[in-house]
Each structure stands twice: as structure tokens, then as C-alpha cells.
Write an enzyme that holds these catalytic residues in place. Structure first.
Site, mmCIF file in Angstrom:
data_model
loop_
_atom_site.group_PDB
_atom_site.id
_atom_site.type_symbol
_atom_site.label_atom_id
_atom_site.label_comp_id
_atom_site.label_asym_id
_atom_site.label_seq_id
_atom_site.Cartn_x
_atom_site.Cartn_y
_atom_site.Cartn_z
ATOM 1 N N HIS A 139 0.847 -1.196 0.000
ATOM 2 C CA HIS A 139 0.000 0.000 0.000
ATOM 3 C C HIS A 139 0.880 1.243 0.000
ATOM 4 C CE1 HIS A 139 -3.787 -2.191 0.834
ATOM 5 N NE2 HIS A 139 -2.930 -3.080 1.328
ATOM 6 N N ASP A 172 -7.711 0.523 -4.536
ATOM 7 C CA ASP A 172 -8.536 -0.297 -3.640
ATOM 8 C C ASP A 172 -9.680 0.516 -3.042
ATOM 9 O OD1 ASP A 172 -6.857 1.195 -1.945
ATOM 10 O OD2 ASP A 172 -6.891 -0.334 -0.379
ATOM 11 N N HIS A 218 -8.578 -8.209 -1.361
ATOM 12 C CA HIS A 218 -8.101 -8.716 -0.084
ATOM 13 C C HIS A 218 -9.126 -9.745 0.422
ATOM 14 C CE1 HIS A 218 -5.596 -5.150 -0.134
ATOM 15 N NE2 HIS A 218 -5.074 -5.412 1.043
ATOM 16 N N GLU A 220 -7.563 -12.645 5.150
ATOM 17 C CA GLU A 220 -6.621 -11.964 6.041
ATOM 18 C C GLU A 220 -7.294 -11.807 7.405
ATOM 19 O OE1 GLU A 220 -5.905 -7.803 5.327
ATOM 20 O OE2 GLU A 220 -4.087 -7.773 6.554
HETATM 21 ZN ZN LIG Z 1 -3.131 -5.048 1.875
#
Ligand SMILES: [Zn+2]
Length: 339
Positions: free
Chosen positions: A32, A145, A201, A204
């Protein structure tokens, strides 16, 4: 290029070649931009805007704890010059660790809303990346994102921003994976039709089911993190059957408190199960580990030899959205590193 280390073995004293991980050509697929701000740059921004940024703890109390601090860091980047500088410094720092190609994630629409200028943050980042790529001999592309906690309308604006610049190769969902992906699916399909790649994503902060959701509902071509796929054999089989790569970020998962420690990370289990694993940093500002250092973890923690390390570097290139000539060049460079 070469570090020669002498060690005992086989009854004799012989030189063992330890290949330099900085010289290994690497593709960096999950990082990121807001989490790559240099400590000195962040201190400068924070002082200028009168923001107090908490020091990085040795371990966060989970994702939310990290996200709260991260939003303060993000809030320190305000002007076009700030965004541009972060992008240029990203190129310099990546090139210095042997990254030859990067797909960097940036939350463009969120920053646009925050600074009251929808297009400025992305325009400034693209400008900075163009300068940084020229100066540091690296190729960088962007993935925009969108946090699942935010409305569908912002994802639509993210897609609209993504279509403005050829440097943007994809869009994806990030943030708390407890929020369902289904409401975003129509916009994601439209993005794919417009030529954007999809990388979400998943696996996670939520379990293996979120990985399946990312692929089957969200059309993910790669999965960001995805390590919790190991919790469900059928989800692992789905990843291997469809050859969908996962972007594993070992140190990030440990520092955010999502795994017990680096040594307990299931990366070796994913590899053993045949999942296409790539190695990434995610949030190097809080882990303190560059991509080369993450590759170092493969050796020092998991005991990998150079053939295995080269294999994961190849997987990174193969899983990237880099143009074919660059992929061939990087794969040849990895072979040259091994020889
Ligand atoms: Zn990430």
C-alpha cells in the site's frame, strides 16, 4: 553481487555462495503506497500539519488497531506535492531493494474525498510515479482499492478514476472482510469489462470462506493475503485448480497480530498444498521489512534454499499484470541470478 561465506561441511572447508537477495529481480504485487511513507517524510508532514502519529508498536492488537493508526498516517499526506513525493520515494526505495516491477495499491477515491479534490491525489501519484520510474529504472503500475466498509458509490468513483490513467491496471476490495462483497459485484463486473484486473483482499481478517467469496462472487484473479485459505481444504483446492495466486505478506500478518509469529505463518503449508504463493510486504512502514527482507525470511525462518527462493520470485512475475516482454526479461534475470 555475491557474498561468499565460508562454512564447515563435508569434512572440508569450502566456500558456499550466498546469493544476494537485492540482486534477485523481484515483482512486488501487494504493497500500500500509504504504508511506504519514509519515517523522515512522515515526521516532516506530521510536523507541518500538526498531527501526532503514535509510534509503531511491536505488535498491533489486530486489524482495527492497525487501521486506526494507519488512518492517522494517511491523514498526513495532503497536498499534491505530498502525494507526488511519496510516489517518487516509493520508486527509489523499491528500486534499491531489487524490485523491478511493482503493482502498488492506492486508495484514490478515499483520499480525494478527504482532501476535497476527487482527482488530485491520483493525478499527483501518477505524476510522481512517472518521474520515479524514469529516475530509478523501475516499472510501477497501480491498483486502486476500496474499503468494503464504504458505499458502492465510492467504488464506482474508484473505477472511474482507474479508467483515467494507463498506469492503473486494476481495482480491488480491501478493509474489514466481515463486510460482504456481493453488493459490489455488479460494479466489479463492469470494471473487468472495462479492461481492469480484479484483486481483492480476503483470507486476512476473515476465514477461508472469504477467499472463496473473493474468487466466486468478486471475480478475483489474485487474492490479497489469502493465507487463511489453509483453514479449508476445499478452498485450497479451488485456488490450486484455478491457479489463482495469493499475495502472502508474512511480516504484516505477524505485526498486525493475525498470526502468532512469523515462524507460525502457514506460508509453507500453502506452498506444500500447491497454491501459487507470491511474497510481499503489504505495510513496510510498520513491519520495517523491505521486499528483499521478506525474501530473507524465507531463508532465515523457513529454511528455503535458493532454488525455492527463485521459484517464489518467478511466481511473483508470473502472477503480475506486467507486459509480456517485461515478464520474459524478469524471468531471464531470475535464472541468471540462480546460475
Ligand atoms: Zn493489503
Amino acid at each position: 553481487m555475491w557474498e561468499i561465506r565460508r562454512r564447515w561441511g563435508g569434512g572440508g572447508f569450502y566456500p558456499a555462495v550466498v546469493r544476494d537477495l537485492l540482486a534477485l529481480p523481484k515483482a512486488h504485487l501487494h504493497v500500500h503506497l500509504e504504508s511506504t511513507v519514509r519515517p523522515g517524510t512522515l515526521a516532516e508532514f506530521a510536523a507541518r500539519y500538526g498531527v501526532v502519529v503514535a509510534p509503531v508498536p511491536s505488535r498491533f492488537r489486530g486489524f482495527r488497531d492497525f487501521a486506526d493508526r494507519n488512518s492517522v498516517v494517511r491523514g498526513c499526506v495532503r497536498s499534491a506535492e505530498d502525494f507526488r513525493r511519496v510516489a517518487v520515494e516509493f520508486c527509489a526505495d523499491e528500486a534499491a531493494q531489487g524490485t523491478r516491477y511493482a503493482e502498488v495499491t492506492f486508495t484514490a477515491a478515499s483520499h480525494g474525498d478527504r482532501v476535497g479534490d476527487p482527482g488530485m491525489p491520483l493525478a499527483a501519484v501518477v505524476d510522481g510515479l512517472r518521474v520515479g520510474q524514469r529516475e530509478h529504472g523501475i516499472v510501477v503500475r497501480l491498483i486502486l482499492d476500496h474499503s468494503r466498509r464504504r458505499p458502492v458509490g465510492r467504488l464506482e468513483r474508484t473505477v472511474e478514476l482507474a479508467c483515467r490513467y494507463e498506469e492503473v491496471v486494476g481495482v480491488g476490495l480491501a478493509g474489514d472482510e466481515a463486510y460482504p462483497l456481493a453488493p459490489f459485484a455488479p460494479v466489479l463486473r463492469a470494471a473487468r469489462s472495462a479492461g481492469l484486473r480484479l484483486v481483492h483482499h480476503a483470507g486476512e481478517t476473515a476465514g477461508a470462506a472469504s477467499v472463496r467469496e473473493a474468487v466466486e462472487v468478486g471475480g478475483a484473479e489474485r487474492v490479497g493475503h489469502g493465507f487463511r485459505a489453509v483453514e479449508d481444504r476445499e478452498v485450497v483446492a479451488m485456488l490450486t485448480d484455478r491457479a489463482i495466486p495469493v499475495e502472502v505478506c508474512v511480516s504484516s500478518n505477524a505485526v498486525l497480530g493475525l498470526v502468532g509469529s512469523v515462524a507460525e505463518h502457514p506460508l509453507p503449508d500453502l506452498v506444500a498444498a500447491g497454491v501459487v504463493v507470491t511474497v510481499n510486504t503489504d505495510v513496510p512502514d510498520v513491519t520495517g521489512r523491505s521486499l528483499a527482507a521478506e525474501y530473507g525470511v524465507l531463508r532465515s525462518v523457513f529454511g528455503w534454499d535458493d532454488d525455492a527462493v527463485a521459484g517464489v520470485a518467478r511466481a511473483g512475475v508470473a502472477a503480475s499484470f506486467a507486459p509480456e516482454p517485461l515478464r520474459r526479461e524478469l524471468l531471464a534475470g531470475i535464472e541468471a541470478w540462480r546460475r
